[in-house]
Scaffold this active site. Sequence first.
Site, PDB file in Angstrom:
ATOM      1  N   ASN A  17       0.839  -1.203   0.000  1.00 29.39           N
ATOM      2  CA  ASN A  17       0.000   0.000   0.000  1.00 29.39           C
ATOM      3  C   ASN A  17       0.875   1.256   0.000  1.00 29.39           C
ATOM      4  OD1 ASN A  17       0.656  -0.956   2.678  1.00 29.39           O
ATOM      5  ND2 ASN A  17      -0.748   0.562   3.528  1.00 29.39           N
ATOM      6  N   ASP A  60       1.944  -7.011   1.486  1.00 26.99           N
ATOM      7  CA  ASP A  60       2.717  -6.162   2.391  1.00 26.99           C
ATOM      8  C   ASP A  60       1.917  -4.890   2.652  1.00 26.99           C
ATOM      9  OD1 ASP A  60       4.692  -5.016   3.919  1.00 26.99           O
ATOM     10  OD2 ASP A  60       5.979  -4.487   2.230  1.00 26.99           O
ATOM     11  N   TYR A  61       0.830  -5.026   3.414  1.00 30.02           N
ATOM     12  CA  TYR A  61      -0.014  -3.882   3.755  1.00 30.02           C
ATOM     13  C   TYR A  61       0.389  -3.412   5.148  1.00 30.02           C
ATOM     14  CZ  TYR A  61      -2.970  -5.083  -0.260  1.00 30.02           C
ATOM     15  OH  TYR A  61      -3.438  -5.346  -1.519  1.00 30.02           O
ATOM     16  N   GLU A  62       0.974  -2.236   5.209  1.00 33.65           N
ATOM     17  CA  GLU A  62       1.589  -1.761   6.453  1.00 33.65           C
ATOM     18  C   GLU A  62       0.844  -0.582   7.070  1.00 33.65           C
ATOM     19  OE1 GLU A  62       5.806  -1.300   6.365  1.00 33.65           O
ATOM     20  OE2 GLU A  62       6.135  -3.090   5.137  1.00 33.65           O
ATOM     21  N   ASP A  63       1.233  -0.295   8.315  1.00 36.25           N
ATOM     22  CA  ASP A  63       0.722   0.857   9.073  1.00 36.25           C
ATOM     23  C   ASP A  63      -0.779   0.788   9.310  1.00 36.25           C
ATOM     24  OD1 ASP A  63       3.290   1.699   9.159  1.00 36.25           O
ATOM     25  OD2 ASP A  63       3.050   3.401   7.813  1.00 36.25           O
TER      26      ASP A  63
END
Length: 239
Positions: A17, A60-63
């Site tokens: 993202n 890899d979806y972060e935060d």
Amino acid sequence: LARLRTAGIPLVPSLANVVQGNWAYQPVAVMLHNPTLRAQHVAAIVALVQRQHYAGIDIDYEDLHASDRNAFTAFVTQLAAALHAKGKVLSVDVFAKTTDRGYDQRNAAQDYAAIGQAADQVRLMGYDYHWASSPPGPVAPIGWIRAVLRYAKTQMPANKIILGIPLYGYDWARGHGTPVSWLQAFRLAIKHHVRVQFDASSQEPWFDYTDQSGYRHVVWFENAPSSKAKLDVADRKST
């Protein structure tokens, strides 16, 4: 890609993202909490994987926020089922932590046990114990890596865990760290005529120097011995 396929290497690209070079929370959050959008997103990913003849996909979806935890688990579970139905695999990237809660919302948003049950591979991001906006310190101290792997193996099968290790460091000055590669760190040490120290406790190299403006810099980074220490831990049956 053609050469990799000819060599028999499975292709599992990462979806992240990132919008215009920055992590973007809102697009993922809107999708996660809307069942219709979530189903559309899953279908689009599966179609991409099939169209490009990938072996699977890495998410890899972060935060994310702690409040996204159940929705993210539902998304991962739904995506895994859809990919498996087509003979494809799913891997998921997770932040390193030593407890379920972790140290902030990003950790709490990721349910190791549920993700480990659904995904074929869990890529454990074993880095940024210290980061650009933190005080100077080791990026991935060996004791922390051991603790992270110990906890992860209580939540999921060990053979699903892939340990990601850093190959970089930070040059901290005036309250901020600038990312540096091993080679950049080495050149800085030579330029400023300073000796690189090796911290036995963290198993990481570091040095400090003063720049032309009189500001003190502290550099922690990775080299062959520090990387070997992490690989040795990952290779052991127990930590």
